[in-house]
Each structure stands twice: as structure tokens, then as C-alpha cells.
Design a protein around this motif. Sequence first.
Motif: not given
Lengths: 346, 172
Positions: A150-152, B77-79, B83-85, B128-130
Motif C-alpha cells: 500500500a502506498p502509504s 492467502r489462497k490456501e 480475503k485481501a482485507g 504466519y499469523s493474523c
Amino acid sequence: MATYRGSPSAFATPASTTLFRRLTWEGTVPLEIRVDSKELPANSDRGLETYYIQAPRVSYLPLIVPELKRFLLDVVFDEAAARIMKEEDWWFESEEGSLLKWHWPLGLIYDTHTISQSVRPTSSSLSQAPSPLRLILHLASPPTEKLLLAPSAEACKQAFMGQMKEADFLRWGSTKRMTGLRKAEQDGLWEGIKEHNFDEYWRVASKITPTTTPLRSQSPPPMGAMHTRPPSADPQGATPDRDGAYNVRSVPVRIYLPEGPVLQDLVPPLLENGSVHTLQQFLSTHLPQLFPPSASEPPFHDLGYALVQGVVTPPETEMAWLGACMTGADGWVNVCIGVLRDGGQR
Amino acid sequence: MAGSPEPQSRTLPSSWTTGDAGANIQEALEALESYKKKDPNKVVVRFKAVGNAPIMKQNLYKITASNRFQAVIQFLRKELAWKAGDPLFTYINLAFAPAPDDTVSNLFKMYTVLAQSFATEGHLIVNYSCMGLRRMRNAFPLSSITSGDTIQARSYDHRAVNLISLIFDDAL
């Protein structure tokens, strides 16, 4: 800062270490930033949409955005345009059309541009003054897929912290020094870069950056003949500096080739035969076609040259010294390789 | 040097002088082409969950070395079907988060060799973690656990045990 237990070598006094760190910190690159003419809002003051800045090498694109925005609002955009402008959608491209990386320091962006010019057939030798790096600013539709980050300013700060930790890990095999800092201290590193304040940055950085310790005995060695003794053999009985540049496992170094890959490898400060690891040895090990190993004694018959912080670096430079005195703010030594042109001129 | 006011020619010191210019440039360009060749080899990446991130059924994968780390993040992410967010933090050897444009081959070369003392069996370990590591450490302050304390184990606690061992792990 290193404390002394013996006569200081001419090459590793606290004064010279600080000098080179300050020179690196104060280094700047000329940028010429032009808003893409297709994206200039209606009623903009055309002809004025280019901004010139002599920006610090250790800074980052997101950190010059506020200054750029103030200029555009004051001089170029009218009120209607100013209201709808969203700087989160801003992104930069070089004149040649390559997308610029937000998380690379400005000095690195400039030097990689310099070396990519060195392979262009039409480029003249760099016998004139450094020319501004021309950038195009886009105001909308950032190619988020390719941007990777992200460009931030916040994302840039996180990327910076990641690089600091990786450098710490490479040097010592753990990130204790970085994670041992309080949050306020870690933030202080970034604030120092934002405010471009050498003292504020180094107040914290001196806790994690290797120090330079004199390895040699009293008289400075002649140029090109760096014979050193390990600290334990020092006749003065100096105790080895635990945080010394020559005690790291590996110096954090990356090699950038013109429009080419970024290479990384282990860079021990001392080689197996006990000699100090120099730039020439490093380059002839990893890029033997450009820096032939047989030419590790003067006169060198290299096909390329190495830029560190925009300076053509002498072949006998010690990698450990570079790692202590000429890293970027993120702790990394970025070696940009250009191609030599006619008769020794770049 | 940047900042210097001298506009005149910057000749290199004589120790950098080259011989036949034209042939040298050609040789240099050819050398650069050979260095650009992408490494077709695959390296083994081992994904390890941290905190309460879900453990993958299959956690060993072969990934082409020339890929950037960004490709590894997208694959993960796919595995995980995140989602992207959704927040996803990745680390190498629980030490640092690599830049997304670092190549897998560089990371493997650097951090598998160095980590032999951590018995990583020649895999590149990607944690990996959230939640970020600092937040996790803050969530479990050291002062609240002293050695000798019995920690109640509950059903999901293979992850909690993983986390406790992290707190006392020097690598953090």
C-alpha cells in the motif's frame, strides 16, 4: 560509539565513523516530479505542474508526498480539484515507464536509475553534473496488483522496520537488539527519518548498528595492504568489541544489477584465510564475469563499477566498514553495479 | 558525489581503467544477461502457524526460487482462504517480515544456511499469523507467567503452547 583501548587507526576512529555516517545521512538526490498532463484537473495552472526537490537519500517517496501536495494545492490546483484529490491514490512512475517502489529509499531509486542508464547505448558518459531523476506523478487508479505494498507512509514505516529487523538478524542471528528497543525508540528511528534529524535517528540507531573497532596496531597500514589481526591478538590486549563491525556473522548487503536481479548472499567480515573481506573480493566472488577473480590485485580489469550511496567505491573498501558507516537508514548496504564505458569513464 | 558542486568529468582512479572499450561493453552486457537468468529450481517452504492462526493440513510446499515473496503471500492467502482485507503477517524464522519483492531464492540462500543451528532441515520457514508479533507479546506479558507455573491446557491449546514457547524463545 566505539571506545578505544589502543591507538586509533586512521580508518576507524569515532570521528571518521561519524563523519561518514553524517555524509551518508546528508546525501541528497535531485528529483523532478511532473504531474501526468492527462490527469491534471481542469483549471489547473498548466506549465507549473513540475516540482523540483533535492531529496535526502535516506528518505522515502511517501515522506515527500506532503510537501508535494502543499505545492500542488498552492500553485497548480484550483479549489474544486483540491477538494476531490485523494493522495491515497497517488503513485509514481519513472520517465521510462517503470513503476516506482514505495518502500525503496530515494537514494536507491536514484542509483538504480543511474546504473540502468549505464547500459543504454545512447547514454553519454557521466561527465556532466548529476541530472535530476524525472518522475511522473499519477493522481488516480494506482495499479494495486503490481504495487505490492500500500502506498502509504504507515506501510512504508512497516517495511522499513522489517528491513531493520532483517539486517539485525543477519548480523547477529537474532533480532534481540531491535526487539529490545522500546516502541518509542523504534518509532524514534522513523521519526528521525521523517524529520531528517541525524541526532534523533542515531540516538537509537547507535544501539543496533555495529561499531568500528580498530583491529590494527599503531600505525595506519599503507593503502592497498590491509593486514589485520583479530582483536584477540592485539598487543594492547584490547577486548573484542561485542558489537563490532568485524564480529557480525554477515554484513547486510544487496547487489543491484542494471534492470536486473537483486542478489543477496552471506558477506562475512573476515574471509576464511583471516583476511578482511573487501569489495573487490566480494564482487569477484559473486559477479566473476564483470569482476574477474584474476584481477583482484591492481590494476583491476573490471567491466563494471560499484556505487554505494552514489559514490564510486574503491575496490579495497572493507565490507564490514561499509556495514558500519555507509548503510542506508534501514541498515542495508546497497551496491549498485554499473557498466564501465570508454577509457575508465562511466 | 551527490551534493558536490563540481560539474567536470568524473574520471575513475587509474586502478579501474579498462582496456578495449567497445569489446568490454559487449562482454559486460552479455555478463548481465547471464545474471538475469531466472533460477528454475524449486525450494521447500514450510509454513508454520503462530498464535491462533489456523494450521494448514499440508504445510510443506515446493516453490520456484525465482518467485518473489509476494507470490508466497498470495499463495498462503489462497490456501487459508483469507480475503485481501484480512490481516496476514508473515515472518521468516519468527525473526522479520521480508519485503514482498525479495526473491524466494535469496531468502532461501540466506536464511536456510544461517538457520542450520535451529535445525530447520533445509527448509525456508515462513511463519504466519493474523496478529503482529509485538501485539502477541503484549497480549501475554512475561510478568504474568513465571517458570514453574502450571498452565491449564484446553482443547485448542496446541496453539497456546506454540505461543507460550514463543514468548520464552530467544528468537523473539
